[in-house]
Write a protein that holds these residues in place. Sequence first.
Motif, mmCIF file in Angstrom:
data_model
loop_
_atom_site.group_PDB
_atom_site.id
_atom_site.type_symbol
_atom_site.label_atom_id
_atom_site.label_comp_id
_atom_site.label_asym_id
_atom_site.label_seq_id
_atom_site.Cartn_x
_atom_site.Cartn_y
_atom_site.Cartn_z
ATOM 1 N N MET A 1 0.838 -1.183 0.000
ATOM 2 C CA MET A 1 0.000 0.000 0.000
ATOM 3 C C MET A 1 0.883 1.246 0.000
ATOM 4 S SD MET A 1 -3.522 -0.997 1.125
ATOM 5 C CE MET A 1 -4.194 0.191 0.284
ATOM 6 N N TYR A 2 0.376 2.283 -0.642
ATOM 7 C CA TYR A 2 1.046 3.575 -0.670
ATOM 8 C C TYR A 2 0.300 4.506 0.270
ATOM 9 C CZ TYR A 2 3.809 7.383 -2.538
ATOM 10 O OH TYR A 2 4.695 8.423 -2.668
ATOM 11 N N LEU A 35 -8.930 5.855 -3.828
ATOM 12 C CA LEU A 35 -8.767 5.972 -2.380
ATOM 13 C C LEU A 35 -9.215 4.687 -1.684
ATOM 14 C CD1 LEU A 35 -7.932 8.069 -0.250
ATOM 15 C CD2 LEU A 35 -10.267 8.921 -0.294
ATOM 16 N N ARG A 36 -8.273 4.002 -1.025
ATOM 17 C CA ARG A 36 -8.571 2.725 -0.344
ATOM 18 C C ARG A 36 -8.832 2.905 1.147
ATOM 19 N NH1 ARG A 36 -9.969 1.454 -4.537
ATOM 20 N NH2 ARG A 36 -8.697 0.391 -6.095
ATOM 21 N N HIS A 37 -8.258 3.936 1.745
ATOM 22 C CA HIS A 37 -8.422 4.188 3.182
ATOM 23 C C HIS A 37 -8.371 5.686 3.403
ATOM 24 C CE1 HIS A 37 -7.950 3.717 7.539
ATOM 25 N NE2 HIS A 37 -7.011 4.658 7.447
ATOM 26 N N LEU A 38 -9.260 6.166 4.244
ATOM 27 C CA LEU A 38 -9.310 7.592 4.572
ATOM 28 C C LEU A 38 -9.541 7.736 6.061
ATOM 29 C CD1 LEU A 38 -9.633 10.625 3.758
ATOM 30 C CD2 LEU A 38 -12.049 10.145 3.443
ATOM 31 N N PHE A 59 -3.463 4.020 -0.758
ATOM 32 C CA PHE A 59 -3.736 3.673 -2.149
ATOM 33 C C PHE A 59 -3.043 2.359 -2.469
ATOM 34 C CE2 PHE A 59 -3.568 8.155 -1.376
ATOM 35 C CZ PHE A 59 -4.733 8.634 -1.961
ATOM 36 N N ASP A 60 -3.474 1.702 -3.546
ATOM 37 C CA ASP A 60 -2.845 0.441 -3.947
ATOM 38 C C ASP A 60 -1.389 0.639 -4.361
ATOM 39 O OD1 ASP A 60 -5.112 -1.084 -3.437
ATOM 40 O OD2 ASP A 60 -5.837 -0.919 -5.501
ATOM 41 N N ASN A 61 -1.091 1.789 -4.957
ATOM 42 C CA ASN A 61 0.262 2.042 -5.447
ATOM 43 C C ASN A 61 0.468 3.542 -5.648
ATOM 44 O OD1 ASN A 61 -0.885 2.672 -8.099
ATOM 45 N ND2 ASN A 61 -1.213 0.460 -8.239
ATOM 46 N N LYS A 62 1.692 3.923 -5.965
ATOM 47 C CA LYS A 62 2.035 5.337 -6.134
ATOM 48 C C LYS A 62 1.269 5.960 -7.304
ATOM 49 C CE LYS A 62 5.999 8.424 -6.647
ATOM 50 N NZ LYS A 62 7.463 8.492 -6.768
ATOM 51 N N THR A 91 3.635 17.081 4.425
ATOM 52 C CA THR A 91 3.252 15.744 3.995
ATOM 53 C C THR A 91 4.377 14.735 4.205
ATOM 54 O OG1 THR A 91 4.023 16.026 1.716
ATOM 55 C CG2 THR A 91 1.759 16.682 2.185
ATOM 56 N N VAL A 92 3.963 13.476 4.265
ATOM 57 C CA VAL A 92 4.862 12.331 4.242
ATOM 58 C C VAL A 92 4.204 11.305 3.329
ATOM 59 C CG1 VAL A 92 5.921 10.475 5.567
ATOM 60 C CG2 VAL A 92 5.687 12.735 6.587
ATOM 61 N N ASP A 93 4.971 10.755 2.381
ATOM 62 C CA ASP A 93 4.464 9.763 1.444
ATOM 63 C C ASP A 93 5.419 8.584 1.436
ATOM 64 O OD1 ASP A 93 2.289 11.437 0.132
ATOM 65 O OD2 ASP A 93 4.041 12.697 -0.213
ATOM 66 N N TYR A 94 4.860 7.364 1.543
ATOM 67 C CA TYR A 94 5.736 6.198 1.564
ATOM 68 C C TYR A 94 4.992 4.947 1.118
ATOM 69 C CZ TYR A 94 3.489 5.377 6.099
ATOM 70 O OH TYR A 94 2.563 5.184 7.104
ATOM 71 N N PHE A 95 5.769 3.960 0.695
ATOM 72 C CA PHE A 95 5.252 2.674 0.266
ATOM 73 C C PHE A 95 5.640 1.615 1.279
ATOM 74 C CE2 PHE A 95 5.517 -1.294 -2.158
ATOM 75 C CZ PHE A 95 4.242 -1.318 -2.702
ATOM 76 N N MET A 96 4.669 0.783 1.651
ATOM 77 C CA MET A 96 4.946 -0.349 2.563
ATOM 78 C C MET A 96 4.440 -1.622 1.958
ATOM 79 S SD MET A 96 4.385 0.743 6.495
ATOM 80 C CE MET A 96 4.816 -0.833 7.163
#
Length: 96
Positions: A1-2, A35-38, A59-62, A91-96
Amino acid sequence: MYTHIVFFKLNQPTNDNIEFVKKTLLSMKGNISELRHLEVGVDDIRSERSYDIALITKFDNKEDYLSYDVNEYHVEKVKKVIKPYIEISKTVDYFM
């Protein structure tokens, strides 16, 4: 997830203004397909170093995040609407 996290400091952090910005951010649910989670949180401590509101989106991806960032609903119904209320955001943006 992103994950995309935004911290907002309002220029006039009254209860009414905080509630308005929170409600506006939450209005994205169901209006942006990527949008998958808010999640929207309001700061409880209100210290000098605190921001007033936190937005957490996933989100699913970037690429889906980048689509969200220019999505008409996000730009016209959220960003433009809350802009007059915002003193600063980070902001902070990252992929896990």
